[in-house]
Design a protein around this motif. Structure first.
Motif, PDB file in Angstrom:
ATOM      1  N   LEU A 282      18.042  -5.257  31.323  1.00 61.23           N
ATOM      2  CA  LEU A 282      16.728  -4.649  31.559  1.00 61.23           C
ATOM      3  C   LEU A 282      16.035  -5.498  32.615  1.00 61.23           C
ATOM      4  N   ILE A 283      15.698  -4.884  33.740  1.00 68.24           N
ATOM      5  CA  ILE A 283      15.143  -5.616  34.870  1.00 68.24           C
ATOM      6  C   ILE A 283      13.838  -4.948  35.300  1.00 68.24           C
ATOM      7  N   GLU A 284      12.785  -5.742  35.424  1.00 68.02           N
ATOM      8  CA  GLU A 284      11.529  -5.214  35.961  1.00 68.02           C
ATOM      9  C   GLU A 284      11.528  -5.410  37.468  1.00 68.02           C
ATOM     10  N   ASP A 285      11.157  -4.370  38.180  1.00 67.41           N
ATOM     11  CA  ASP A 285      11.042  -4.423  39.635  1.00 67.41           C
ATOM     12  C   ASP A 285       9.738  -3.710  39.979  1.00 67.41           C
ATOM     13  N   GLY A 286       8.656  -4.453  40.019  1.00 66.66           N
ATOM     14  CA  GLY A 286       7.341  -3.850  40.231  1.00 66.66           C
ATOM     15  C   GLY A 286       6.992  -2.946  39.066  1.00 66.66           C
ATOM     16  N   ASP A 287       6.677  -1.685  39.370  1.00 63.34           N
ATOM     17  CA  ASP A 287       6.326  -0.707  38.335  1.00 63.34           C
ATOM     18  C   ASP A 287       7.549  -0.096  37.664  1.00 63.34           C
ATOM     19  N   TRP A 288       8.724  -0.454  38.129  1.00 59.27           N
ATOM     20  CA  TRP A 288       9.961   0.179  37.668  1.00 59.27           C
ATOM     21  C   TRP A 288      10.742  -0.702  36.715  1.00 59.27           C
ATOM     22  N   VAL A 289      11.493  -0.059  35.852  1.00 58.78           N
ATOM     23  CA  VAL A 289      12.492  -0.732  35.025  1.00 58.78           C
ATOM     24  C   VAL A 289      13.851  -0.220  35.489  1.00 58.78           C
ATOM     25  N   ILE A 290      14.733  -1.154  35.769  1.00 61.39           N
ATOM     26  CA  ILE A 290      16.106  -0.829  36.138  1.00 61.39           C
ATOM     27  C   ILE A 290      16.976  -1.233  34.961  1.00 61.39           C
ATOM     28  N   MET A 291      17.750  -0.283  34.465  1.00 59.97           N
ATOM     29  CA  MET A 291      18.544  -0.493  33.261  1.00 59.97           C
ATOM     30  C   MET A 291      20.018  -0.171  33.548  1.00 59.97           C
ATOM     31  N   PRO A 292      20.810  -1.174  33.919  1.00 64.68           N
ATOM     32  CA  PRO A 292      22.255  -0.938  34.010  1.00 64.68           C
ATOM     33  C   PRO A 292      22.792  -0.636  32.606  1.00 64.68           C
ATOM     34  N   VAL A 293      23.635   0.390  32.519  1.00 63.03           N
ATOM     35  CA  VAL A 293      24.160   0.826  31.222  1.00 63.03           C
ATOM     36  C   VAL A 293      25.653   1.121  31.324  1.00 63.03           C
ATOM     37  N   MET A 294      26.295   1.107  30.172  1.00 60.55           N
ATOM     38  CA  MET A 294      27.644   1.650  30.032  1.00 60.55           C
ATOM     39  C   MET A 294      27.502   2.856  29.128  1.00 60.55           C
TER      40      MET A 294
ATOM     41  N   GLN B 124      29.909   3.477  33.996  1.00 64.06           N
ATOM     42  CA  GLN B 124      28.727   2.689  34.288  1.00 64.06           C
ATOM     43  C   GLN B 124      27.728   3.537  35.054  1.00 64.06           C
ATOM     44  N   ALA B 125      26.467   3.277  34.813  1.00 65.10           N
ATOM     45  CA  ALA B 125      25.371   3.935  35.521  1.00 65.10           C
ATOM     46  C   ALA B 125      24.190   2.981  35.476  1.00 65.10           C
ATOM     47  N   ALA B 126      23.105   3.384  36.068  1.00 64.04           N
ATOM     48  CA  ALA B 126      21.854   2.631  35.965  1.00 64.04           C
ATOM     49  C   ALA B 126      20.725   3.635  35.847  1.00 64.04           C
ATOM     50  N   TYR B 127      19.829   3.382  34.936  1.00 62.66           N
ATOM     51  CA  TYR B 127      18.667   4.238  34.766  1.00 62.66           C
ATOM     52  C   TYR B 127      17.485   3.574  35.451  1.00 62.66           C
ATOM     53  N   LEU B 128      16.731   4.381  36.160  1.00 63.70           N
ATOM     54  CA  LEU B 128      15.514   3.932  36.820  1.00 63.70           C
ATOM     55  C   LEU B 128      14.361   4.591  36.090  1.00 63.70           C
ATOM     56  N   MET B 129      13.463   3.787  35.542  1.00 61.15           N
ATOM     57  CA  MET B 129      12.379   4.314  34.709  1.00 61.15           C
ATOM     58  C   MET B 129      11.041   3.735  35.155  1.00 61.15           C
ATOM     59  N   ARG B 130      10.010   4.587  35.074  1.00 55.07           N
ATOM     60  CA  ARG B 130       8.643   4.131  35.321  1.00 55.07           C
ATOM     61  C   ARG B 130       7.781   4.625  34.168  1.00 55.07           C
ATOM     62  N   PHE B 131       6.857   3.782  33.758  1.00 55.65           N
ATOM     63  CA  PHE B 131       6.003   4.084  32.612  1.00 55.65           C
ATOM     64  C   PHE B 131       4.550   4.159  33.042  1.00 55.65           C
TER      65      PHE B 131
END
Length: 131
Positions: A73-85, A100-107
């Motif tokens: 779980l990585i914070e990048d400014g307003d975004w959360v980057i979530m590498p997943v399997m 593998q994928a990565a989810y990009l989320m903003r709250f």
């Protein structure tokens, strides 16, 4: 110590893995946008809780079993980057996959407002920084 948005990102995936669609939807905004890029199953842009529900239900029709393992779980400014399997078993075929994928989320205001599936962490970082 984790931030509130990292906690919310993890709780969203935990609800999905439990099959708790109502619990997951309780964590999204009324104007949530869920983006599945072209080339991926169920590609499209889904709007609102109804759109998220349609996407998840269509996904669950294709997969007899599917779960997401959070790798980071990585914070990048307003975004959360979530590498997943992602682990799945096809409903009809029984074929097992790991991808593998990565989810990009903003709250916003304690709720998920934007969710995009990316093919890699690098793609998610690029998307976060170009928005």
């Amino acid at each position: 110590m984790t931030s509130a948005q990292l906690d919310l990102a993890a709780r969203t995936i935990e609800a999905y893995n439990r099959g708790d669609l109502a619990g997951m939807l309780a964590l999204v905004t009324d104007d949530v946008v869920f983006v599945v890029p072209d080339g991926m199953a169920n590609a499209g842009t889904y709007h609102g809780p109804e759109g998220v529900t349609r996407m998840i239900e269509a996904w669950n029709e294709a997969w007899g079993e599917f779960r997401v393992e959070i790798q980071d779980l990585i914070e990048d400014g307003d975004w959360v980057i979530m590498p997943v399997m992602q682990h799945g078993r096809g409903r009809g075929s029984g074929v097992e996959i790991q991808m593998q994928a990565a989810y990009l989320m903003r709250f916003r205001d304690g709720h998920l407002q934007h969710w995009m599936i990316c093919e890699s962490k690098d793609e998610a970082v690029h998307e976060a920084r170009s928005r």
